[in-house]
Design an enzyme around this catalytic site. Structure first.
Site, PDB file in Angstrom:
ATOM      1  CG  HIS A 281      -1.986  -0.953   1.064  1.00 34.09           C
ATOM      2  ND1 HIS A 281      -2.781  -1.919   0.356  1.00 34.09           N
ATOM      3  CD2 HIS A 281      -1.862  -1.757   2.332  1.00 34.09           C
ATOM      4  CE1 HIS A 281      -3.601  -2.206   0.375  1.00 34.09           C
ATOM      5  NE2 HIS A 281      -3.067  -2.970   1.535  1.00 34.09           N
ATOM      6  CG  ASP A 332      -5.909  -6.181   0.118  1.00 34.75           C
ATOM      7  OD1 ASP A 332      -5.705  -7.338   0.874  1.00 34.75           O
ATOM      8  OD2 ASP A 332      -5.767  -5.116  -0.222  1.00 34.75           O
TER       9      ASP A 332
END
Length: 459
Positions: A281, A332
């Protein structure tokens, strides 16, 4: 990479059009031996074409999915109603824990197998599984510490996708906590326990398609001593290391209160980052932090659909591209399983913020945005997976996908614009064939087992 005995053969393919080294090439000879590319050559002769198996459409290298929580496939589409007033990442996390606390090893295997088949159909050929469901539903260790990990390994072996399992260290609920919350009881682990899982998984698969690295859940979940111990052991074993970092502004604020430094800033000062590290991220990373990460050689794993779904924010892609930063893409929480959608959303988020077009192309001083995004995702995959997965090139694993040339997204599109149409023209073009290590995998979905698992999870 260890080659399997079942891969100890030579296969010859010829592609009318293939993505090689960041551009389309014509009449490409692809020779795979022992699961690796032995030859990749454009402009092959008529004789070479006659001796090779023809592929029916544009050929792309398989992509690495750099970040996956397979069990979260079971909640995709089930958290989109706001019943709590203010809704953000942290309230979503509480709902996600409901699945984490309920799922059994058998259900995890069924959900993961369905997901991994979906990923293969989309053109992912390796998945990096960030795995922290270590214990039973009561928080007690299983009699076999590998119970949940091997459910994921079996799912990968059943579908044929490559797997980098990342046993994840998770020790506390926050920067100031001394332990886990009760609803995190399945995550409890130690540096020794996650390293033992990684070592066992690496020994469990003789083909080399399944391997392991190490993950540290986040700075809020791991103290400094445990992080250093785990990272040193991973370095000694040459394992890739993954960590969630700077995903949410609250995490940044909490880290500042605890350490007087931002999360990426703290890692740079204390963790000896190098090319084995993958920062997942980094949504809130500042420009000076990104520049320092790039100098260390570490990579970033971007998950645009999840970052959008959870309201994380927008990564500073222009600066990362400008300085030559390396990155991979991951799905994810699996609100989408398409790399085309991930790359499209990555670019569109930048356009919405900057009110400009073709942001990625400008960041790399090139002309075609889809080419920049796709090639960067290819180039960053090997670092995330810890395997040679850098595309259609000699010495890399022989992974490829054949795009349906008759798909509506490609109707009337000149060959040189195929990649742009794949990323920016909907509906997406499906893959009609996928090979991992030179071997075909089934594109059928194991829907019955998945449906039974979902019914048991959400009666």
């Amino acid at each position: 990479m260890r080659a399997a005995s079942c891969m100890a053969d030579t296969r010859r393919f010829v592609a009318p059009q293939a993505w090689v080294g960041g551009r389309w090439e014509r009449d490409v000879l692809l020779v795979a031996q022992d699961g690796l590319w032995q030859q990749v050559r454009a402009g092959c002769t008529a004789g070479e074409r006659a001796a090779a198996e023809p592929l029916p459409g544009p050929v792309l290298p398989g992509l690495v999915n750099g970040h996956s929580h397979a069990f979260q496939r079971a909640i995709a589409g089930l958290t989109e109603a706001n019943a709590q007033g203010h809704d953000d990442f942290w309230s979503w996390r509480d709902r996600m824990y409901a699945a984490a606390l309920r799922i059994t090893p058998q259900q995890l295997e069924a959900v993961a197998a369905f997901l991994y088949a979906e990923l293969l159909r989309a053109g992912y050929t390796q998945v990096c599984e960030f795995h922290y469901l270590h214990n039973d539903a009561d928080g007690r260790p299983y009699a076999d510490p590998l119970e949940m990990a091997m459910a994921l390994v079996r799912a990968a072996q059943r579908t044929g996708i490559g797997l980098t399992l990342l046993p994840t260290l998770y020790m506390r609920s926050g920067f100031s906590a001394t332990g886990l919350r009760d609803d995190q009881r399945r995550f409890a682990s130690t540096p020794g326990s996650v390293l033992r899982i990684a070592e066992a998984v690496r020994r469990a698969d003789a083909t080399g398609a399944v391997t392991a690295g190490i993950a540290l859940h986040s700075l809020r979940a791991v103290d400094e001593g445990a992080l250093e111990e785990t990272a040193q052991a991973a370095r000694a074993a040459a394992l890739p290391v993954h960590i969630h970092v700077a995903e949410q502004q609250q995490e940044v604020d909490d880290c500042l209160r605890r350490h007087g430094q931002r999360p990426v800033e703290w890692l740079l000062a204390h963790a000896n980052l190098d090319a084995r590290w993958n920062l997942v991220h980094a949504t809130q990373a500042s420009r000076p932090e990104l520049e320092a990460v790039q100098r260390c050689g570490a990579s970033i794993v971007l998950c645009p659909s999840t970052e959008a779904n959870l309201g994380d924010g927008i990564f500073d892609l222009p600066r990362w591209l400008e300085i030559g930063g390396r990155w991979s893409v991951g799905s994810d929480s699996h609100v989408t399983r398409s790399w085309m959608e991930e790359l499209r959303l990555l670019e569109y988020a930048q356009r919405l913020v900057l009110k400009q077009r073709n942001v990625a192309a400008r960041g790399r001083r090139q002309t075609e945005t889809a080419s920049v995004l796709y090639q960067a995702a290819v180039d960053g995959g090997s670092a995330a997976a810890g395997l040679p997965l850098g595309g259609l090139a000699v010495g890399q694993r022989a992974d490829f996908c054949v795009v349906d040339a008759q798909a509506p997204a490609l109707a009337g599109v000149p060959p040189e614009h195929t990649l742009s149409a794949l990323v920016f023209s909907s509906p997406e073009a499906p893959m009609v064939r996928v090979c991992v290590g030179g071997r075909d995998v089934s594109l059928d979905l194991p829907a019955a087992a998945y449906g039974a698992a979902m019914q048991a999870l959400w009666p």
